[in-house]
Design a protein around this motif. Structure first.
Motif, PDB file in Angstrom:
ATOM      1  N   GLU A  42      -7.695   1.550   2.346  1.00 51.26           N
ATOM      2  CA  GLU A  42      -6.855   2.224   3.240  1.00 51.26           C
ATOM      3  C   GLU A  42      -7.024   1.615   4.630  1.00 51.26           C
ATOM      4  OE1 GLU A  42      -7.584   6.447   5.594  1.00 51.26           O
ATOM      5  OE2 GLU A  42      -8.021   6.394   3.436  1.00 51.26           O
ATOM      6  N   GLU A  43      -5.710   1.333   4.983  1.00 54.48           N
ATOM      7  CA  GLU A  43      -5.635   0.751   6.461  1.00 54.48           C
ATOM      8  C   GLU A  43      -5.708   1.639   7.355  1.00 54.48           C
ATOM      9  OE1 GLU A  43      -2.328  -1.994   7.282  1.00 54.48           O
ATOM     10  OE2 GLU A  43      -1.988  -2.764   5.161  1.00 54.48           O
TER      11      GLU A  43
ATOM     12  N   LYS B  44      -8.713  -2.965   6.697  1.00 48.58           N
ATOM     13  CA  LYS B  44      -8.530  -2.017   5.441  1.00 48.58           C
ATOM     14  C   LYS B  44     -10.121  -1.484   5.036  1.00 48.58           C
ATOM     15  CE  LYS B  44      -4.599  -4.137   3.363  1.00 48.58           C
ATOM     16  NZ  LYS B  44      -4.124  -4.766   1.955  1.00 48.58           N
TER      17      LYS B  44
ATOM     18  N   ASP C   5      -5.270   1.754  -4.898  1.00 44.93           N
ATOM     19  CA  ASP C   5      -6.145   2.482  -4.180  1.00 44.93           C
ATOM     20  C   ASP C   5      -7.404   1.685  -3.937  1.00 44.93           C
ATOM     21  OD1 ASP C   5      -8.421   5.350  -4.852  1.00 44.93           O
ATOM     22  OD2 ASP C   5      -7.143   5.008  -3.081  1.00 44.93           O
TER      23      ASP C   5
END
Length: 117
Positions: A29-30, A98, A25
Motif C-alpha cells: 500500500e503506497e 509502499k 494486494d
C-alpha cells in the motif's frame, strides 16, 4: 458437454482474477509514515534521539535492521533502504513508499527529516 466446458472456463477465469487481485494486494500500500528511526531489536523502546548509537551497534553487531516506529499506530516497520535509514537513526522522519502489512516492511521511495514541531 459445451455447458461443462463453459463452466470450467468461467471458474478458471474467476480464479484467475482472484489471483490477480491477491497479487496486487501483496505488492503493498503506497503511503507516507512519520515516526522515529530505531532498530528492529529495540523497536519502540529505542525510538528516541539518545538511542542512535545503540541502534547503529545493534544493526552492525547483532543482526538488527533499521526500522521506523510510528507512534500513531504503535508499529515497527523494517525499512528497505538501510543505508539511508542509518543516517537518520534517532531522528523523526517522514517516509514515503509502499508498505507490506504482512511482512511489516516499507519499500522506501524517499525519507526526510520531519519538520520540527
Amino acid at each position: 458437454m459445451r455447458n461443462l466446458v463453459s463452466r470450467v472456463l468461467l471458474v478458471a477465469f474467476v480464479l484467475g482474477l482472484g489471483g490477480i487481485a491477491f497479487a496486487h494486494d501483496h505488492h503493498g500500500e503506497e503511503g507516507s509514515w512519520t515516526g522515529i528511526v530505531t532498530d528492529s531489536g529495540c523497536g519502540e523502546k529505542g525510538a528516541k534521539a539518545s538511542h542512535a548509537a545503540c541502534a547503529h551497534d545493534c544493526v552492525k553487531n547483532k543482526g538488527a535492521k533499521y526500522a521506523l516506529y510510528t507512534p500513531a499506530d504503535k508499529k515497527v516497520w523494517i525499512l528497505s533502504n538501510q543505508e539511508e535509514a542509518g543516517k537518520m537513526a534517532g531522528k523523526e522522519v517522514t517516509v514515503k513508499g509502499k508498505a507490506d502489512k504482512e511482512k511489516m516492511t516499507i519499500e522506501v521511495a524517499s525519507m526526510e527529516e520531519a519538520p520540527a514541531k
